[in-house]
Design an enzyme around this catalytic site. Structure first.
Site: not given
Ligand code: 13P
Length: 266
Positions: A31, A33, A113, A115, A185, A191, A230
């Site tokens: 992903n 982003k 998601h 976010e 997640e 992150g 992470s």
């Molecule tokens: P990270 O791997 O950067 O923590 O992000 C995870 C994520 O949101 C994948 O969709």
């Protein structure tokens, strides 16, 4: 259980699911982003390794779907949309539909998601509509669920997961949901560099599996549950060693081929 060596821990929640892993090849999702440009995306595909087992899916920014559709021709890679709007078409400036995602080469779509939930105020009701729209257009939905740090500290993980699953899937036909993928997640692990430990991952995954068994018994064991938050080249193998972890949803460590290759080869 916490604090045990994560490389040797085999926990209580895996019991009863020993054969799940044999049925499911791992799924690895990059992903990206809101990162990367065309040149970097094409270099990533060029340098990408073949996973030890399982499949690889790239979720690029929407602008890169078309160039990647060309670049992955002949490779066993799939594309995933990061976002779409649930209406079919019309005056929705800035949005794109599930069928436009399909047209641009995506066969999967992320839905819910954290976010999108938190920065863009996507409600459970919207997530439900998006899920229906994805299924109607034969886009495989990857439904993301997970609790925030506050919810974890209040011990509300199961309540939160259950509500997110309920509202997203409510009223959906069991057969139609057989393509569904779920990603657990935990928001506090995204992150932050603080991945969940194996105990929490097993517990979360087992809860989701039990919820599915209760509400969708005919398909419950067919639905892959991925972990995200992470994930990196050091912890990926330990997560994959859990019977219940059918793959990984990777953010930061998927932005360049070398760390992502290490993950898919682990
Ligand atoms: P990270 O791997 O950067 O923590 O992000 C995870 C994520 O949101 C994948 O969709």
């Amino acid at each position: 259980v916490r604090g045990v060596d994560i490389f040797t821990y085999r926990g209580e929640y895996d019991k009863g699911y020993e054969d799940l892993r044999e049925q499911m090849e791992p799924i690895f999702i990059a992903n990206w982003k809101m990162n990367l440009f065309e040149k970097e995306a094409l270099a990533f595909v060029r340098d990408l390794a073949v996973p030890k087992t399982g499949s690889v899916i790239i979720a690029p920014p929407a602008t890169l779907l078309f160039p990647l559709k060309q670049a992955i021709k002949g490779k066993s890679l799939a594309l995933c949309g990061q976002n779409f709007f649930f209406e079919e078409k019309g005056a929705y400036t800035g949005e794109l539909s599930a069928s436009q995602l399909k047209d641009s080469g995506a066969s999967y779509a992320l839905i819910g998601h954290s976010e999108r939930r938190h920065y863009f105020n996507e409600s459970d009701a919207w997530i439900h509509q998006k899920l229906k729209s994805a299924l109607a257009h034969h886009l495989i939905p990857i439904l993301c669920v997970g609790e925030t740090l506050d919810e974890k500290e209040e011990g509300k993980e199961e309540e939160v997961l259950s509500k997110q699953l309920h509202t997203a899937l409510e009223g959906s036909d069991e057969k139609a949901l057989s393509s569904l993928v779920i990603a657990y997640e935990p928001v506090w692990a995204i992150g932050t560099g603080l991945a969940a430990d194996l105990f929490l991952i097993e517990r979360g995954h087992a809860f989701i599996r039990k919820w599915l068994e209760k509400h969708y018994p005919a398909i419950a064991t067919k639905i892959p549950i991925l972990y995200g938050g992470s994930v990196n080249e050091k912890n990926a193998a330990s997560f994959l060693s859990l019977q219940e972890v059918a793959g990984l949803l990777v953010g930061g460590a998927s932005l360049a081929a070398p760390p992502f290759n290490a993950i898919i080869r682990s």
